[in-house]
Motif scaffolding. Structure first.
Motif, mmCIF file in Angstrom:
data_model
loop_
_atom_site.group_PDB
_atom_site.id
_atom_site.type_symbol
_atom_site.label_atom_id
_atom_site.label_comp_id
_atom_site.label_asym_id
_atom_site.label_seq_id
_atom_site.Cartn_x
_atom_site.Cartn_y
_atom_site.Cartn_z
ATOM 1 N N LEU A 84 27.241 69.852 11.311
ATOM 2 C CA LEU A 84 26.582 68.756 10.610
ATOM 3 C C LEU A 84 25.147 69.130 10.270
ATOM 4 O O LEU A 84 24.408 69.626 11.119
ATOM 5 N N PHE A 85 24.763 68.872 9.036
ATOM 6 C CA PHE A 85 23.381 69.074 8.586
ATOM 7 C C PHE A 85 22.863 67.732 8.055
ATOM 8 O O PHE A 85 23.473 67.135 7.168
ATOM 9 N N LEU A 86 21.743 67.272 8.598
ATOM 10 C CA LEU A 86 21.173 65.991 8.187
ATOM 11 C C LEU A 86 19.876 66.188 7.415
ATOM 12 O O LEU A 86 18.946 65.396 7.526
ATOM 13 N N GLY A 87 19.806 67.187 6.645
ATOM 14 C CA GLY A 87 18.606 67.446 5.869
ATOM 15 C C GLY A 87 18.864 68.530 4.876
ATOM 16 O O GLY A 87 20.014 68.875 4.650
ATOM 17 N N GLN A 106 16.987 74.206 7.829
ATOM 18 C CA GLN A 106 17.362 73.329 8.931
ATOM 19 C C GLN A 106 18.559 73.913 9.652
ATOM 20 O O GLN A 106 19.485 74.422 9.016
ATOM 21 N N THR A 107 18.532 73.852 10.963
ATOM 22 C CA THR A 107 19.671 74.299 11.756
ATOM 23 C C THR A 107 20.643 73.140 11.951
ATOM 24 O O THR A 107 20.266 71.973 11.829
ATOM 25 N N PRO A 108 21.913 73.431 12.276
ATOM 26 C CA PRO A 108 22.934 72.380 12.309
ATOM 27 C C PRO A 108 22.956 71.592 13.608
ATOM 28 O O PRO A 108 22.506 72.056 14.658
ATOM 29 N N TYR A 109 23.499 70.401 13.503
ATOM 30 C CA TYR A 109 23.852 69.580 14.646
ATOM 31 C C TYR A 109 25.336 69.765 14.941
ATOM 32 O O TYR A 109 26.115 70.142 14.066
#
Length: 482
Positions: free
Chosen positions: A299-302, A287-290
């Motif tokens: 931020l990583f939400l996964g 997953q790429t960051p927000y």
């Protein structure tokens, strides 16, 4: 030992609020349970900790909004929270990207508590586009804010990122100023039900087992723990293949330069695609960051993990174990391969598990996919949700979605309100939880003050109260364009 992860990519379409990948992998192998049979609890008297007008169980987004709204009706309010802070997933879950609060024309439609709490954050505690460009369709602006999670379908929206510590403190002080009693580090265990009505809860804390009595209880646990254990009906069906029933533990990396990363992502599409491929090949999930509210924090939400239940203690333990491993793997990979991450370090893994779905109330009313195209205010509207795409108008949220079909003394707010599986994809988001929490708290306060059951609250009085408290509530039959 785990099996090789299998990756299933979920593509965005117009009827999905969010897009993501869901990652399914072999389970962590726990030692086999050896519990059999039962033990008998000794009958005992449970001391009453406190009596109040409104008890809010759960101090997440919905619970914080509910407590404040109820207190502002003049009710005596207690909010009980199992952690040491308010805000739930928007703070302890580091879901610090607050999803869209504007319609596709740039009008702020999720207001009330949501607007007030964000307005109270200092400028350095939030990041997002200026109000003047909400709803703008300029291609360059939309591209800029799309990379910063505030533009969708080529339209700039209000979907800010926030400092979770600032939100914790602001939420806390708002409730204290309103006269609420906050009870941290306490877990509601058993609802107290008499003659078909919830009268309070038995809870556990370091003081042991105690009771908290209330005229009205608002279940803001997110999982419907109170209403389910009290005997209310609920739904558990999910939309197969979507992200809104998966789990994860969010995390943040510090020491980064997000502007460098965003320039790479936005300007070097081939290299960015190659990085994604390499990440999947090396990690089996990726997953790429927000963005966050600061340039130096990512931020990583996964990764979102499916096939596991947030009501099973082994499953939620497994998610935590795997999520911490994901955090280290992502940090190492990005530090080695991603522009702007050369000095990255693991800053924080969320102390709260990111749960999207467990139970949804079987309510007197319901939000359904078939209603999305109507755009008309329902007679018992208590708020308005942005729609999933510009082809739909805003969605009317009915009071009946907070009211159990057959249980008195209780309202439900947050991600477990009454709706179908498809509508849950957006009704679980933080702004919508603020919206339903605000409405439930106002209704609970009115019910306690008037001595009536929540289902018998006068809708006109409720709507007038919500408007007075700053919420956006339309007149019955009022319509809005897509």
């Amino acid at each position: 030992m785990t099996d090789t992860p299998a990756v299933r990519e979920i593509r965005q379409n117009e009827d999905r609020f969010l897009s993501s990948d869901i990652f399914e992998s072999g389970r962590y192998i726990f030692p086999k349970r050896n519990g059999e049979g039962f033990v008998t609890e000794q009958t005992r008297d449970v001391p009453i900790y406190h009596k109040c007008d409104v008890l809010v169980v759960g101090g997440g987004p919905a619970g914080t909004a509910a407590a404040l709204a109820a207190a502002r009706t003049g009710a005596e309010v207690v909010v009980m929270e199992r952690y040491n802070h308010l805000g739930g997933l928007s703070t302890g879950g580091v879901v610090i990207w607050i999803d869209r609060m504007t319609d596709w024309h740039g009008n702020l439609v999720i207001r009330g508590f949501a607007e007030e709490v964000l307005d109270r954050l200092p400028p350095e505690g939030k990041a997002g586009p200026d109000r003047a460009i909400w709803g703008v369709k300029d291609e360059a602006l939309a591209k800029h804010w799309r990379l910063r999670t505030s533009a969708f379908h080529g339209i700039v929206t209000w979907a800010p990122t926030i400092d979770p510590e600032r939100l914790k403190l602001t939420s806390q002080e708002m409730l204290i100023d309103a006269g609420c009693r906050i009870v941290f580090h306490s877990w509601a265990a058993v609802p107290i039900v008499e003659e078909g009505a919830v009268k309070g809860v038995i809870f556990e804390s370091k003081e042991g087992r105690q009771a908290l009595m209330a005229k009205v209880v608002v279940d803001c646990t997110g999982d419907g723990d109170v209403f389910a254990r009290a005997g209310a009906g609920f739904d558990t069906d999910i939309e197969e293949g979507d992200v809104h029933h998966s789990m994860n533990t969010g995390f943040m990396l510090g020491g980064v330069d997000m502007e460098t990363w965003l320039a790479f992502r936005g300007q070097q599409e081939a290299a960015f695609a190659e990085l994604n491929t390499m990440g999947r090949d090396q990690l089996g999930f990726f997953q790429t960051p927000y963005v966050s509210w600061r340039n130096d924090i990512a931020l990583f939400l996964g990764p979102r993990q499916s096939g596991l239940s947030a009501l099973n203690v082994d499953d939620i333990t497994e998610v935590e174990i795997r999520s911490h491993r994901f955090m280290q793997a992502h940090c190492d990979f990005f530090r080695k391969n991603a522009p702007g991450f050369e000095n990255a370090y693991m800053l924080l893994s969320a102390p709260q598990l990111g749960v999207r779905h467990t139970r949804r109330l079987a309510g007197a009313g319901r939000i359904e996919r078939s209603q999305w195209g109507a755009g008309v205010a329902l007679a018992d509207e208590i708020g308005v949700s942005p729609s999933v795409s510009p082809k739909f108008p805003v969605v009317s949220v009915p009071y009946g979605a907070l009211v159990p079909t057959r249980l008195d003394g209780l309202l439900a707010a947050g991600r477990h309100v009454s709706c179908d599986a498809n509508s849950h994809g957006f009704m679980r988001e933080i702004p919508q939880c603020w919206l339903t929490g605000h409405a439930a708290g106002a209704a609970a306060g009115i019910a306690a003050n008037r001595g009536v059951q929540p289902r018998n609250v006068d809708i006109a009085e409720l709507q007038a109260t919500l408007r007075k408290q700053g919420a956006f509530v339309r007149e019955a039959g009022e319509s809005a364009s897509a």
